[in-house]
Structures are given as structure tokens and as C-alpha cells.
Design a protein around this motif. Sequence first.
Motif, PDB file in Angstrom:
ATOM      1  N   VAL A  90       0.828  -1.198  -0.061  1.00 15.97           N
ATOM      2  CA  VAL A  90      -0.003   0.102  -0.032  1.00 15.97           C
ATOM      3  C   VAL A  90       0.864   1.239  -0.023  1.00 15.97           C
ATOM      4  O   VAL A  90       1.967   1.288   0.525  1.00 15.97           O
ATOM      5  CB  VAL A  90      -1.032  -0.036   1.202  1.00 15.97           C
ATOM      6  N   THR A  91       0.520   2.004  -0.894  1.00 20.92           N
ATOM      7  CA  THR A  91       1.327   3.388  -0.880  1.00 20.92           C
ATOM      8  C   THR A  91       0.447   4.698  -0.829  1.00 20.92           C
ATOM      9  O   THR A  91      -0.712   4.647  -1.479  1.00 20.92           O
ATOM     10  CB  THR A  91       2.023   3.628  -2.384  1.00 20.92           C
ATOM     11  N   ARG A  92       1.006   5.417  -0.117  1.00 19.13           N
ATOM     12  CA  ARG A  92       0.112   6.996  -0.123  1.00 19.13           C
ATOM     13  C   ARG A  92       1.373   7.724  -0.488  1.00 19.13           C
ATOM     14  O   ARG A  92       1.925   7.994   0.275  1.00 19.13           O
ATOM     15  CB  ARG A  92      -0.629   7.265   1.008  1.00 19.13           C
ATOM     16  N   ALA A  93       1.277   8.626  -1.584  1.00 17.90           N
ATOM     17  CA  ALA A  93       2.066   9.514  -2.124  1.00 17.90           C
ATOM     18  C   ALA A  93       1.667  10.667  -2.922  1.00 17.90           C
ATOM     19  O   ALA A  93       0.388  10.574  -3.373  1.00 17.90           O
ATOM     20  CB  ALA A  93       3.253   9.021  -2.915  1.00 17.90           C
ATOM     21  N   GLY A  94       2.432  11.786  -3.305  1.00 17.05           N
ATOM     22  CA  GLY A  94       2.146  12.767  -4.057  1.00 17.05           C
ATOM     23  C   GLY A  94       1.092  13.814  -2.970  1.00 17.05           C
ATOM     24  O   GLY A  94       1.384  13.899  -1.807  1.00 17.05           O
ATOM     25  N   HIS A  95       0.299  14.454  -3.823  1.00 15.14           N
ATOM     26  CA  HIS A  95      -0.645  15.355  -2.992  1.00 15.14           C
ATOM     27  C   HIS A  95      -1.878  14.682  -2.655  1.00 15.14           C
ATOM     28  O   HIS A  95      -2.773  14.061  -3.401  1.00 15.14           O
ATOM     29  CB  HIS A  95      -1.262  16.590  -3.938  1.00 15.14           C
ATOM     30  N   TRP A  96      -1.968  14.403  -1.297  1.00 10.68           N
ATOM     31  CA  TRP A  96      -3.078  13.244  -0.618  1.00 10.68           C
ATOM     32  C   TRP A  96      -3.507  14.282   0.763  1.00 10.68           C
ATOM     33  O   TRP A  96      -2.363  14.743   1.227  1.00 10.68           O
ATOM     34  CB  TRP A  96      -2.838  12.085  -0.444  1.00 10.68           C
ATOM     35  N   ARG A  97      -4.639  13.937   1.199  1.00 13.91           N
ATOM     36  CA  ARG A  97      -5.117  14.592   2.233  1.00 13.91           C
ATOM     37  C   ARG A  97      -4.764  13.705   3.435  1.00 13.91           C
ATOM     38  O   ARG A  97      -5.549  12.388   3.482  1.00 13.91           O
ATOM     39  CB  ARG A  97      -6.543  15.049   2.284  1.00 13.91           C
ATOM     40  N   VAL A  98      -4.233  13.801   4.586  1.00  9.93           N
ATOM     41  CA  VAL A  98      -3.693  13.029   5.681  1.00  9.93           C
ATOM     42  C   VAL A  98      -4.739  13.247   6.825  1.00  9.93           C
ATOM     43  O   VAL A  98      -4.775  14.558   7.199  1.00  9.93           O
ATOM     44  CB  VAL A  98      -2.271  13.464   5.887  1.00  9.93           C
ATOM     45  N   LEU A 113       4.177   5.616   3.340  1.00  6.77           N
ATOM     46  CA  LEU A 113       3.316   6.874   3.465  1.00  6.77           C
ATOM     47  C   LEU A 113       4.487   8.008   3.270  1.00  6.77           C
ATOM     48  O   LEU A 113       5.290   8.314   4.030  1.00  6.77           O
ATOM     49  CB  LEU A 113       3.123   6.924   4.965  1.00  6.77           C
ATOM     50  N   ASP A 114       4.234   8.736   2.102  1.00  5.48           N
ATOM     51  CA  ASP A 114       4.906   9.864   1.653  1.00  5.48           C
ATOM     52  C   ASP A 114       4.146  11.090   1.996  1.00  5.48           C
ATOM     53  O   ASP A 114       3.226  11.343   1.435  1.00  5.48           O
ATOM     54  CB  ASP A 114       5.484   9.573   0.549  1.00  5.48           C
ATOM     55  N   LEU A 115       4.736  11.885   2.990  1.00  3.05           N
ATOM     56  CA  LEU A 115       3.962  13.119   3.474  1.00  3.05           C
ATOM     57  C   LEU A 115       4.533  14.250   2.855  1.00  3.05           C
ATOM     58  O   LEU A 115       4.151  15.387   3.302  1.00  3.05           O
ATOM     59  CB  LEU A 115       3.835  13.219   5.237  1.00  3.05           C
ATOM     60  N   SER A 116       5.532  14.132   2.072  1.00  8.16           N
ATOM     61  CA  SER A 116       6.352  15.217   1.734  1.00  8.16           C
ATOM     62  C   SER A 116       5.533  16.252   0.826  1.00  8.16           C
ATOM     63  O   SER A 116       5.922  17.564   1.022  1.00  8.16           O
ATOM     64  CB  SER A 116       7.598  14.775   0.834  1.00  8.16           C
ATOM     65  N   ALA A 117       4.593  15.735   0.133  1.00  8.76           N
ATOM     66  CA  ALA A 117       3.811  16.770  -0.594  1.00  8.76           C
ATOM     67  C   ALA A 117       2.246  16.625  -0.150  1.00  8.76           C
ATOM     68  O   ALA A 117       1.462  17.027  -0.646  1.00  8.76           O
ATOM     69  CB  ALA A 117       3.976  16.510  -2.026  1.00  8.76           C
ATOM     70  N   ALA A 118       2.199  16.126   1.037  1.00 13.10           N
ATOM     71  CA  ALA A 118       0.739  15.719   1.555  1.00 13.10           C
ATOM     72  C   ALA A 118       0.194  16.898   1.999  1.00 13.10           C
ATOM     73  O   ALA A 118       0.938  17.628   2.537  1.00 13.10           O
ATOM     74  CB  ALA A 118       0.721  14.545   2.422  1.00 13.10           C
ATOM     75  N   GLU A 119      -1.363  16.827   2.199  1.00 14.54           N
ATOM     76  CA  GLU A 119      -1.789  18.070   3.100  1.00 14.54           C
ATOM     77  C   GLU A 119      -2.217  17.525   4.320  1.00 14.54           C
ATOM     78  O   GLU A 119      -3.078  16.686   4.576  1.00 14.54           O
ATOM     79  CB  GLU A 119      -3.286  18.394   2.182  1.00 14.54           C
ATOM     80  N   LEU A 120      -1.513  17.924   5.294  1.00 11.90           N
ATOM     81  CA  LEU A 120      -1.957  17.682   6.669  1.00 11.90           C
ATOM     82  C   LEU A 120      -2.991  18.400   7.340  1.00 11.90           C
ATOM     83  O   LEU A 120      -3.257  19.634   7.176  1.00 11.90           O
ATOM     84  CB  LEU A 120      -0.632  18.067   7.505  1.00 11.90           C
ATOM     85  N   THR A 121      -4.054  17.896   7.837  1.00  7.19           N
ATOM     86  CA  THR A 121      -5.464  18.245   7.951  1.00  7.19           C
ATOM     87  C   THR A 121      -5.328  18.899   9.549  1.00  7.19           C
ATOM     88  O   THR A 121      -6.267  19.393  10.296  1.00  7.19           O
ATOM     89  CB  THR A 121      -6.639  17.329   8.141  1.00  7.19           C
ATOM     90  N   ALA A 122      -4.244  18.562  10.369  1.00  9.60           N
ATOM     91  CA  ALA A 122      -3.977  19.036  11.797  1.00  9.60           C
ATOM     92  C   ALA A 122      -2.613  19.253  12.089  1.00  9.60           C
ATOM     93  O   ALA A 122      -1.585  18.661  11.476  1.00  9.60           O
ATOM     94  CB  ALA A 122      -4.588  17.829  12.629  1.00  9.60           C
ATOM     95  N   PRO A 123      -2.328  20.297  12.970  1.00  7.04           N
ATOM     96  CA  PRO A 123      -1.064  20.407  13.386  1.00  7.04           C
ATOM     97  C   PRO A 123      -0.330  19.321  13.847  1.00  7.04           C
ATOM     98  O   PRO A 123       0.808  19.326  13.792  1.00  7.04           O
ATOM     99  CB  PRO A 123      -1.131  21.784  14.490  1.00  7.04           C
ATOM    100  N   VAL A 124      -1.003  18.478  14.597  1.00  6.14           N
ATOM    101  CA  VAL A 124      -0.462  17.192  15.050  1.00  6.14           C
ATOM    102  C   VAL A 124      -1.017  16.126  14.391  1.00  6.14           C
ATOM    103  O   VAL A 124      -2.301  15.817  14.420  1.00  6.14           O
ATOM    104  CB  VAL A 124      -0.520  16.828  16.536  1.00  6.14           C
ATOM    105  N   THR A 125      -0.352  15.196  13.787  1.00  3.04           N
ATOM    106  CA  THR A 125      -0.814  13.925  12.926  1.00  3.04           C
ATOM    107  C   THR A 125      -0.244  12.647  13.656  1.00  3.04           C
ATOM    108  O   THR A 125       1.036  12.645  14.059  1.00  3.04           O
ATOM    109  CB  THR A 125      -0.378  14.076  11.464  1.00  3.04           C
ATOM    110  N   THR A 126      -0.926  12.043  13.831  1.00  2.05           N
ATOM    111  CA  THR A 126      -0.758  10.823  14.851  1.00  2.05           C
ATOM    112  C   THR A 126      -0.887   9.234  13.657  1.00  2.05           C
ATOM    113  O   THR A 126      -1.830   9.188  13.172  1.00  2.05           O
ATOM    114  CB  THR A 126      -1.516  10.311  15.912  1.00  2.05           C
TER     115      THR A 126
END
Length: 196
Positions: A90-98, A113-126
Motif C-alpha cells: 500500500v502506498t500513499r504519495a503525492g498530493h493527498w489529504r492526511v 506513507l510519503d508526506l512530503s507533498a501531502a496536505e496535513l489536516t491538523a497541526p499534530v498528525t498521529t
Amino acid sequence: PARSGSAPMLASAAERDSAAQRLQLAFAEHRLTDEEFDRRIQLALTARTNAELDQLVADLPAATAVTGTGQLARPATKRGALALAIKGSVTRAGHWRVPRRLTCVAYKGSGRLDLSAAELTAPVTTIRAIAYKSTIDVVLPPGARIEATGVGVSSDYPAGGQQGGGQAPSGPTIRIRGVAYKGGIDVTGTARALPG
């Protein structure tokens, strides 16, 4: 010789695998809380007898849903909150909503899980990462702070450390809670190219 029924039957690797799959599916269906799943999966992976395994899944429905490949079917869950790989990847990469809380489970497979270009929905992601005979790679976004705890988690950065040099300390925080059995969870700050 021991009398019939006097000694518990030792569990096989296949029986431990089956119990772990049932627990993963029950967790994905929100039948188990985070704490219950963590406790039960660790016990299932180290169980010595069938009786121990039976006790861990006694209050769960029988695993009857099977795909055409013979694998347990994957249940519906809240969009984006679960990344599940059972004998696959399973891969999540590119522009995706976390989502604020994300669970990644890899069972005899791999996760990325590639968060380098992802949209984080909270200041703290668990991120809860469970790797059973698998590897899960987590790529941090620029300027992120990491808090990594668990068994089998390795990171390029010290706990609570910041990566992405020179970024403000108010950058996003990524909390990784991991459990790896005969596998690993690797956290890096440099994105790797997806395979062609």
C-alpha cells in the motif's frame, strides 16, 4: 506420555497469522479500540498455544469473508483513515489529504506513507504503524517535528527532533506509534521516487 487433552496444543505460524488477520480486520471495522488492538496483536504474534489465540478472538465474528485470491476481504472504513496491505503493498504519495489519525497495517507486505507533498489536516498528525513480517516507510514533510515511539521503529531524527533545517519550530508534528514483528518501520526526511 501425557494424557490426552492434558497439555495445550501448540500454535503454528499459520494459526498465529490467521488470528492476526482477524484482529486487523476487526480493528479496521472499529470493533477494537487502539489500545485493545495493540495489546491483542502483540499477544497474538507471540502466542504459544491455540487456547491463547482462541481467547484473543473469542468475542469477534468468524472470518468468513474471503476474496477470490483466498485472502480475507478488506472491510469498508472511513476514507483515508486506514492504509491496509495484506500480502501486498500500500502506498500513499503525492498530493493527498492526511487525516489527523492514520493507521497503516502491513501484513506480510509493505507500506509507504510519503508526506512530503501531502496536505496535513491538523497541526499534530498521529500515525499508528503495525508491520508484521513487513516494512513500513514514512517520509516526513519539510520542517516536521517527529515523535516516534514503539518497537521496531527507526528514525534519522532524535525523538522530538526537527528536520528540514531552518524551519520554524511551529512546523507540523508527526507522532508515530509503531509495532514491528520480524519487520521494521523506517522514518526518513527525503522522499524517494516511486517505482516506474
